[in-house]
Scaffold this active site. Structure first.
Site, PDB file in Angstrom:
ATOM      1  N   HIS A   1      36.447  33.183  38.416  1.00 25.06           N
ATOM      2  CA  HIS A   1      35.150  32.964  39.238  1.00 25.06           C
ATOM      3  C   HIS A   1      35.261  32.253  40.528  1.00 25.06           C
ATOM      4  O   HIS A   1      34.503  32.808  41.556  1.00 25.06           O
ATOM      5  CB  HIS A   1      34.246  31.896  38.183  1.00 25.06           C
ATOM      6  CG  HIS A   1      33.595  32.512  37.224  1.00 25.06           C
ATOM      7  ND1 HIS A   1      33.936  32.837  36.015  1.00 25.06           N
ATOM      8  CD2 HIS A   1      32.146  33.255  37.289  1.00 25.06           C
ATOM      9  CE1 HIS A   1      32.755  33.326  35.380  1.00 25.06           C
ATOM     10  NE2 HIS A   1      31.867  33.699  35.822  1.00 25.06           N
TER      11      HIS A   1
ATOM     12  N   ASN B   1      26.872  38.978  30.022  1.00 24.76           N
ATOM     13  CA  ASN B   1      28.145  39.362  30.755  1.00 24.76           C
ATOM     14  C   ASN B   1      28.947  39.795  29.922  1.00 24.76           C
ATOM     15  O   ASN B   1      30.147  39.613  29.783  1.00 24.76           O
ATOM     16  CB  ASN B   1      28.663  38.310  31.596  1.00 24.76           C
ATOM     17  CG  ASN B   1      29.354  38.847  32.743  1.00 24.76           C
ATOM     18  OD1 ASN B   1      29.799  39.968  33.033  1.00 24.76           O
ATOM     19  ND2 ASN B   1      29.931  38.022  33.732  1.00 24.76           N
TER      20      ASN B   1
END
Length: 487
Positions: free
Chosen positions: A363, A332
Site C-alpha cells: 500500500h 478489493n
C-alpha cells in the site's frame, strides 16, 4: 482491510483527477471500438496485443506525463529477471524487485514531493502492475518448476506452461483497459481474452450447457448497470464527502463535547462517505474491461451470462456484511486473490501476519497504513475466534440467527471503521489521538477475545477435515461397487 485502496486514491479534487476520469471515459469508448473492430474473429492476437499496449501507454502518459515511464521500467526489469534467472527462484527475485521498486517510488513521492497529497499519484497504477508482475512470476514457477501433485486446484488452473513473449508480457501489464485502475487478472484469463478462447484453460463441468440451454460463444456485455452504479457512486461521493469529514473524529472540541454513542454514530457515517469513491473507480474499471469483452465468467443457474470474472467488489455484501471475513471477501476482491495466491497459501508460518505485512508494504509508506494493518491482525483473530466458538449457539432457530446477524452487522461495521481511521488520516499522531479517545477499547476487547476463545491453527483444522472426507469417499466407492455387482 488487507487491501483497502490502490488506484482509487487517484480520485481527488484536482486536474489530475479530471485527467483520470477523462482517460477512463475515453478507455470505455475505446473498449467498445476494440471489441467491435478488433474482435478475435477479425484480427490476429498480435494486432490486439500491440493496440492494447500502445493505447495503454498513451493513456498513462496523458495522465501522469513522464512518470508513466516507471510502468515500463518496472515491467522491463522484472522481465529481464525472468529471462536471465531460472524458474526455480525467479518468483522470489521478481517479488523483491517489483515490491522494492514500488516502495522506492512510494517513499520518494510521499517524503520528497507531496506528503499527504494524492495528486499525480503515479504509484497507484504501479501497485496493480506489481500485482501482475508477481502473479506471473509465481504462476510461471508453478507451471514450469513444480510437479503437478504439488499444486492445489487453483494453482493448476492458473499455472503458466511457457514463458510469455515480451509483447504478451507488456500487453498484460500495460493494456489500456487496466493501466490506470486495474483490476488485476490472471495471465491465462487475459491471454484467452486476447486470443478469443475464453475458458480454454478452465474445466467446464456443464459441457457448454446450463439448464439445457446452449452457451453462446461470445455473449454481449451489459455495462449499463455498472455505469449507473458509477454515476450514483460519484454523485453520492461529491455530495457527502464534505459533510462528514473523517478528520472531525480527532477534533478536540468534538471529542470533548460529543457523547460517546454519538461519536460511534459519526465514525460510521464519516467512514461510510469515503466508500463511494472506491465504488466509482473500481466499478468503472470493471465496466471498461467488460465493454472490451473481458470479464465473462460463464453463466448463472438461470442461464444468464455473468460478467464478474475480474470484478473488484460487491457493494451490497459490503454494506450488509455480518463478519470481518464477509467484508474482506467482497472488498478489493482481486487484490485479495493476489494476497492469497502469492503469500497466504505459500507462507509456512503465520500466514495471516505475513499477508497483512505484505499488504502494508504494497500500500505504501504512510505510517497510518501500518497502524491499520496491525489493528486488522488483532480484529481478524478475534472475529475468527467468535465465529468458531459463539456462532454455533445462535443457529438453532431463525430468531436467534436474526439477532446474531443484527449484532454482528453492527459490530463488523464499527470494527471496520475503527480499523481504517489511520488509513485515512495517514499520520501516526492523529491516528493515536483517535485511538486514545476511544481508550483503545476495541484493541483490548479483541485481544481478550482472541485469548479467551482460542481457535486451532489452520493446518490442524485441515488435518481434522481430511479424515472426515475419506470415509465419505470410501462409502461412495463401496456403494458404487455394490451397484456394479447388482447389475
Amino acid at each position: 482491510v488487507t487491501r483497502l485502496a490502490g488506484p482509487a486514491n487517484l480520485l481527488t479534487f484536482s486536474w489530475n483527477s479530471v485527467n483520470f476520469v477523462v482517460c477512463q471515459l475515453c478507455a470505455l469508448l475505446t473498449a467498445v471500438w476494440f471489441r467491435l473492430y478488433l474482435h478475435p474473429s477479425k484480427t490476429s492476437p498480435f494486432v490486439r496485443h500491440v493496440v492494447a499496449t500502445l493505447l495503454g501507454i498513451y493513456f498513462a502518459l496523458f495522465c501522469f506525463g513522464w512518470y508513466a515511464l516507471h510502468f515500463l521500467l518496472q515491467s522491463g526489469i522484472t522481465y529481464g529477471i525472468m529471462i536471465l534467472t531460472g524458474v526455480e527462484h525467479m518468483h522470489k527475485y521478481c517479488l523483491v524487485v517489483a515490491l522494492g521498486y514500488l516502495s522506492f517510488c512510494q517513499i520518494t513521492r510521499v517524503y520528497v514531493f507531496d506528503y499527504g497529497m494524492y495528486s499525480a499519484d503515479f504509484t497507484g497504477p504501479m501497485m496493480v502492475i506489481t500485482q501482475k508482475i508477481t502473479s506471473v512470476a509465481f504462476e510461471i514457477h508453478d507451471g514450469m518448476a513444480r510437479k503437478e501433485d504439488q499444486l492445489n486446484q487453483s494453482q493448476k488452473l492458473l499455472a503458466i506452461r511457457r514463458m510469455p513473449s515480451l509483447l504478451e508480457y507488456f500487453s498484460y501489464n500495460c493494456n489500456f483497459m487496466g493501466i490506470l485502475a486495474g483490476p488485476t487478472c490472471s495471465y491465462n484469463d487475459y491471454i484467452a481474452f486476447i486470443e478469443g478462447t475464453p475458458y480454454r484453460h478452465r474445466d467446464l463441468e456443464t459441457k457448454g450447457k446450463v439448464n439445457g440451454k446452449s452457451r453462446l460463444n461470445d455473449p454481449s456485455p451489459n455495462v449499463i448497470r455498472k455505469l449507473a452504479t458509477c454515476f450514483i457512486s460519484l454523485l453520492v461521493f461529491l455530495s457527502v464527502c464534505k459533510v462528514c469529514p473523517v478528520e472531525r473524529n480527532v477534533d478536540d472540541d468534538f471529542i470533548a463535547t460529543t457523547p460517546f454513542y454519538a461519536q460511534v454514530v459519526y465514525l460510521y457515517l464519516s467512514m461510510l462517505t469515503t466508500r463511494p469513491k472506491y465504488y466509482f473507480v473500481w466499478t468503472l474499471a470493471d465496466a471498461i474491461n467488460n465493454a472490451a469483452g473481458f470479464g465473462f465468467n460463464g453463466y448463472d443457474s438461470n442461464g444468464l451470462p455473468r460478467w464478474d470474472l475480474i470484478s473488484n467488489l460487491r457493494i451490497m455484501n459490503i454494506e450488509l456484511a455480518t463478519s470481518f471475513k464477509v467484508f474482506l471477501d467482497n472488498w478489493n476482491i482481486q487484490t485479495a486473490h493476489w494476497l492469497k495466491r502469492v503469500c497466504y497459501e505459500r507462507c509456512p508460518y503465520n500466514p495471516t501476519a505475513a499477508t497483512f505485512l505484505l499488504s502494508a508494504m504494497w500500500h505504501g509508506a504512510y505510517p497510518g497504513y501500518y497502524l491499520t494493518f496491525l489493528t486488522g491482525i488483532v480484529i481478524t483473530l478475534a472475529a475468527r475466534a467468535v465465529r468458531h466458538n459463539v456462532r454455533p449457539y445462535f443457529l438453532g432457530s431463525p430468531t436467534l440467527k436474526f439477532v446474531y446477524d443484527v449484532i454482528t452487522w453492527a459490530a463488523t461495521q464499527i470494527a471496520i471503521c475503527y480499523t481504517v481511521v489511520p488509513f485515512v488520516l495517514l499520520s501516526v499522531g492523529p491516528s493515536l489521538k483517535f485511538y486514545r479517545s476511544w481508550y483503545f477499547c476495541i484493541h483490548i476487547g479483541c485481544i481478550l477475545l482472541a485469548i479467551a476463545l482460542p481457535v486451532k491453527p489452520r493446518h490442524l483444522r485441515l488435518k481434522e477435515q481430511q479424515p472426515a472426507v475419506q470415509p465419505s469417499l470410501e462409502s461412495t466407492d463401496s456403494n458404487s461397487n455394490q451397484k456394479q455387482k447388482a447389475t
